[in-house]
Write an enzyme that holds these catalytic residues in place. Sequence first.
Site, short mmCIF file in Angstrom:
data_model
loop_
_atom_site.label_atom_id
_atom_site.label_comp_id
_atom_site.label_asym_id
_atom_site.label_seq_id
_atom_site.Cartn_x
_atom_site.Cartn_y
_atom_site.Cartn_z
N GLY A 58 42.71 53.41 45.12
CA GLY A 58 41.36 53.36 44.62
C GLY A 58 41.36 53.81 43.17
N GLU A 59 40.35 54.50 42.74
CA GLU A 59 40.29 55.07 41.40
C GLU A 59 40.20 56.57 41.58
OE1 GLU A 59 39.97 56.30 37.68
OE2 GLU A 59 38.28 56.72 39.01
N SER A 60 41.23 57.28 41.15
CA SER A 60 41.37 58.69 41.54
C SER A 60 40.25 59.58 41.02
CB SER A 60 42.73 59.23 41.09
OG SER A 60 42.90 59.08 39.69
N CYS A 91 49.28 55.31 45.75
CA CYS A 91 48.69 54.98 44.46
C CYS A 91 47.74 56.09 44.01
CB CYS A 91 48.03 53.61 44.50
SG CYS A 91 47.68 52.93 42.86
N ARG A 121 48.96 58.35 35.16
CA ARG A 121 48.09 57.33 35.72
C ARG A 121 48.28 56.00 35.00
NH1 ARG A 121 43.02 57.95 34.63
NH2 ARG A 121 42.01 57.34 36.59
N ILE A 152 49.68 48.17 41.71
CA ILE A 152 48.39 47.76 41.16
C ILE A 152 47.84 48.93 40.34
CG2 ILE A 152 46.06 46.95 41.66
CD1 ILE A 152 47.13 45.92 44.35
N ARG A 153 47.84 48.80 39.02
CA ARG A 153 47.43 49.91 38.14
C ARG A 153 48.08 51.19 38.61
NH1 ARG A 153 41.26 50.57 37.65
NH2 ARG A 153 41.93 51.87 35.91
N HIS A 196 51.78 50.18 47.27
CA HIS A 196 50.85 49.98 48.39
C HIS A 196 51.55 49.31 49.58
CE1 HIS A 196 46.98 50.76 46.26
NE2 HIS A 196 47.65 50.34 45.20
N GLU A 198 50.56 49.21 52.53
CA GLU A 198 49.55 48.64 53.42
C GLU A 198 49.18 47.21 53.05
OE1 GLU A 198 47.11 50.31 50.02
OE2 GLU A 198 49.00 50.75 51.04
#
Length: 239
Positions: A58-60, A91, A121, A152-153, A196, A198
Site C-alpha cells: 500500500g502506501e506506508s 512492500c 522507500r 511495485i514502487r 509481493h 501474493e
Amino acid sequence: MPPLTITVGVLALQGGVVEHIALLNRASASYPSVTFHFLEVRTPEQLSLCDALIIPGGESTTMAIVARRLGLLEPLREFVKINNKPVWGTCAGLVMLAEEASATKQGGQELIGGLGVRVLRNKFGTQVQSFVADLNLDFLGEGGGPFRGVFIRAPVVEEVIDGDGKVKVLGTVKKPGEEEDIVAVRQGNVFGTSFHPELTGDVRVHAWWLGNVVEALGQGGEGKGLVMGKGKGDAGKVY
C-alpha cells in the site's frame, strides 16, 4: 495434546488483502494437522484475536495515519515488539516494520518497528517503473526454481542498523548496471519482503512463513514471547 488452531490476520487498511488470504488458504494445505483461521484486521479487537499477522503493501504513510486514527498503531507495536508474535510485511509492510525509513514524506512517518534496518522507500521509482525479477531464495529450499518477485514502487533495505547478529538477509536483487539490493530480511519473529508474493500465484513463501508460524506456536503455547524457528531451508547472511 489438542489439535493446534492458529488465527492469522491480514491488516486490511490497504493493499492485496484478498490475495494474501487466498494464498494463505492454499498454503495451509501443507499443514493438514493444523486448523487455520484467516481474518481481515481493521480494529484492535480483531488484532487481539490473532496469533500471527501479515501487513500487506500500500502506501506506508497513509497506512500509518489510518492505523493511528483507528487506534491500531500502539496495539500493532505491542503485537510485534512486546508479544513477539510472528509478523510478515510485504512492500509497504516492510517499511512499517523497519526501525528507520529514508525518503519519507515531509514530516516523516510513524513506524511500527521490529526490524533493525533502515529502508529506502520507492527505491526503483514510480509505478510505471515496476518490474518482475527472478529471485534465488535459498530459504525456500531446493527444487522449486527461482521465485518471481513482483516489485511495485518497492522499498529496499538500505542498511542493517542492528549489528548484534540478529538481522538475517534472506534475499537480494540486482538490476543491470546497479548494485545488489536487500529485498528480504528476518529478525526473530519479524519477516519482511520488498516484493509481493501474493501477486504471483506462487504459494512457496506463504507456505514457508506459515511453517514458521506453526513451529513458533507449537513451541510457544498461546503465542506469547514467540521467536520463529529456522524453518525449512532458512539460511542467510547474518548482521
